[in-house]
Design a protein around this motif. Structure first.
Motif, short mmCIF file in Angstrom:
data_model
loop_
_atom_site.label_atom_id
_atom_site.label_comp_id
_atom_site.label_asym_id
_atom_site.label_seq_id
_atom_site.Cartn_x
_atom_site.Cartn_y
_atom_site.Cartn_z
N MET A 12 0.78 10.14 1.72
CA MET A 12 0.22 9.93 0.39
C MET A 12 0.30 8.47 -0.03
N LYS A 13 1.05 7.65 0.73
CA LYS A 13 1.23 6.22 0.42
C LYS A 13 1.84 6.03 -0.97
N GLN A 14 2.72 6.96 -1.35
CA GLN A 14 3.38 6.88 -2.64
C GLN A 14 4.87 6.67 -2.44
N VAL A 15 5.45 5.85 -3.33
CA VAL A 15 6.88 5.55 -3.28
C VAL A 15 7.61 6.54 -4.21
N GLY A 57 -2.29 0.89 4.14
CA GLY A 57 -0.93 1.33 3.86
C GLY A 57 -0.21 1.92 5.06
N GLN A 67 3.34 2.07 -4.83
CA GLN A 67 2.36 2.29 -3.78
C GLN A 67 2.85 1.69 -2.48
N VAL A 68 2.56 2.39 -1.37
CA VAL A 68 2.96 1.93 -0.05
C VAL A 68 1.81 1.12 0.56
N PHE A 96 5.59 9.09 1.60
CA PHE A 96 5.30 7.68 1.91
C PHE A 96 4.14 7.58 2.90
N GLU A 97 4.22 8.35 4.00
CA GLU A 97 3.26 8.16 5.10
C GLU A 97 1.90 8.77 4.82
N GLY A 153 -5.84 5.80 5.89
CA GLY A 153 -4.91 4.81 5.32
C GLY A 153 -5.38 3.37 5.26
N HIS A 195 -5.58 1.53 0.56
CA HIS A 195 -4.50 2.22 1.29
C HIS A 195 -4.59 3.73 1.06
N LEU A 196 -5.37 4.14 0.04
CA LEU A 196 -5.57 5.57 -0.21
C LEU A 196 -6.87 6.08 0.43
N HIS A 211 6.28 9.70 -10.76
CA HIS A 211 6.76 8.39 -10.32
C HIS A 211 5.84 7.29 -10.86
N LEU A 212 4.64 7.68 -11.32
CA LEU A 212 3.72 6.71 -11.92
C LEU A 212 3.84 6.68 -13.45
#
Lengths: 322, 322
Positions: free
Chosen positions: A276-279, B310, B278-279, A273-274, B55, B50-51, A50-51
């Motif tokens: 790893m904070k990744q979209v 995040g 990124q969230v 999302f929660e 969080g 956020h990482l 996704h990156l």
């Protein structure tokens, strides 16, 4: 079992692709999450596609195909049909090479993906949803432009490009027991199989597929290509059927297709999302969802998971785009 | 201007904090986005807090404070009041040290943040929203447990811990012209100022604040601490007022407070989600929002942006938690 290559689908082609795209594509990082590992009971290594540029692994195959063209073919431009990430990837690859791109897009494609195609400067030609109309419009554009068709998955250049993600992953994380990648038309999974089995014949490679579009699973079980299923899933990137080429590669080498329901996909997305904070988009989370359903099978193992894309409609969170 | 230290708020304290938390906190990556750089007209370097564990950057200060306690104090445990990330950070730091944590939480705190506090094993004691009731309940818990109060920002150990993010950032990205960090109670911004100005006296450091809670901006302009503003913003982590200690540090060294509206914060969040995948929570995106509003001022510059956290309520995207 030794790898019996399908024409032009070899580890050499994957290595050549890696060299060809090196100046343009990103070496994406591998992410880990201690809390998701605890839930899975396994050591998970997320290949963060996704990156990748244009937000999905698709850029690898598109970039390899576009930069494989000789000068004369390149000058006439590239044509493809895609409702999503492949279209954006072709658009970006063509912009980088400085050649025209035309993307035939069925009505109803996600707005966020259409916007990306247009942002990268490609011409968008709408068509109806039916495969018949997609093919009709694509043929018309091809004859008008004299351009080169680059299919989203049924193309050895694309398959080799997608394999580069696994080439990187296996260098980044030695000693993986298994890799799970999403399967739709089978381009990514074919490239994954070619790269993974060449580097380590003992590794297990699985496809992950939503229950609502489980044609690859049915095709491998029945030993014949199923192409008449009607997809019904939130995974908008996973609605294609295998081609003869990808069916052959999967039949020979894939260790199985794992399934996940849309609700399991949604829960896996939420974890990404929660924790790893990744979209990631739904199609991007299906491999994690499938692993979590089959977690007993992977207990204690080191598993590579391909997070395949992050192009998500975020209207629910942010309202409509400005 | 030479740095005139507030007691125990020095670069030495930040360096000691970095050593103390090294075994527990993450060295977070610095992310870049070519497409956001184009929009900003500047070279942005996002410190990805956020990482961080739990969080948000808050874990740095909490971890430094918790691991600074002597054995006797530690055995009695830690008490804090927090509606959010500091509570979760204290809970995790105490779990890592193996000591009890109690978090006094005002009613109406975000569910996702409450769940994190509970998941890390802290005791949650509810109170009313008013500062009076928070203080009353906190005092009661302190007298019952004999525990140590660790304030979310008005504590030199916490300020020094927050400064470690900038220590890392400036080593990761040499030659920054400016850094922008969110400001609420001023713990992060104080730590950022201490670290940044010690390493490079010529660097500009700005706070970023939502218009709906612009008490730090007003305090610095008027030269006196404003504590009677009623916050009205989507940035749930940015509703505190400066303490005497953080006001003093900011007054001496901060180059200014930049503002952003809630709508600008939402647009900045959306950019981070869409372009960087990124969230981030609203409070985490305020520094980017403030930079974009003031972009003329930063044209062509190398700017560090602290993505501070995040921990976002994702109910709009995924429905209520299972």
């Amino acid at each position: 079992m030794a790898f019996a290559p399908v024409e032009n689908c070899s580890i050499d082609a994957v290595r050549e692709a890696a060299a060809r795209i090196a100046a343009h594509a990103r070496v994406t990082p591998v992410l880990q999450s201690a809390s998701i590992d605890r839930i899975a009971g396994a050591s998970l290594h997320f290949k963060a596609e996704h990156l990748q540029r244009a937000g999905a692994f698709k850029f690898r195959g598109a970039c390899n195909a576009v930069f494989s063209l000789d000068a004369a073919a390149a000058a006439r431009g590239v044509v493809t049909q895609s409702s999503g990430n492949h279209g954006a990837a072709i658009a970006l690859a063509c912009r980088l090479r400085g050649i025209p791109a035309t993307v035939v897009v069925p009505r109803g494609a996600p707005q966020v993906k259409l916007a990306a195609i247009a942002d990268f400067g490609a011409r968008i030609v709408p068509c109806e949803v039916s495969q018949h109309d997609r093919d009709r419009v694509t043929a018309q554009v091809l004859s008008e432009t004299g351009g080169e068709l680059i299919h989203p998955f049924d193309d050895p250049r694309v398959i080799a490009g997608q394999g580069t993600a696994t080439l990187e992953l296996m260098h980044q994380v030695p000693g993986l027991d298994a890799i799970i990648a999403p399967v739709s038309g089978g381009g990514l999974l074919s490239g994954t199989l070619i790269a993974a089995k060449a580097l380590n014949p003992g590794i297990a490679v699985f496809g992950a597929e939503p229950e609502g579009a489980a044609d690859a699973c049915a095709s491998l079980r029945q030993g014949r290509r199923i192409v008449d299923m009607r997809p019904d899933t939130i995974c908008d990137g996973l609605r294609a059927h295998l081609s003869e080429r990808t069916f052959t590669i999967l039949s020979r080498h894939c260790d199985g297709i794992l399934l996940a329901s849309d609700e399991e996909v949604r829960q896996a997305m939420r974890l990404v999302f929660e924790r790893m904070k990744q979209v990631v988009e739904p199609s991007g989370a299906v491999a994690l969802a499938a692993l979590l359903r089959a977690r007993a099978r992977f207990a204690g193992r080191r598993v590579g998971i391909v997070l395949s894309g992050g192009n998500l409609d975020l209207t629910a969170l942010f309202g409509t785009a400005e």
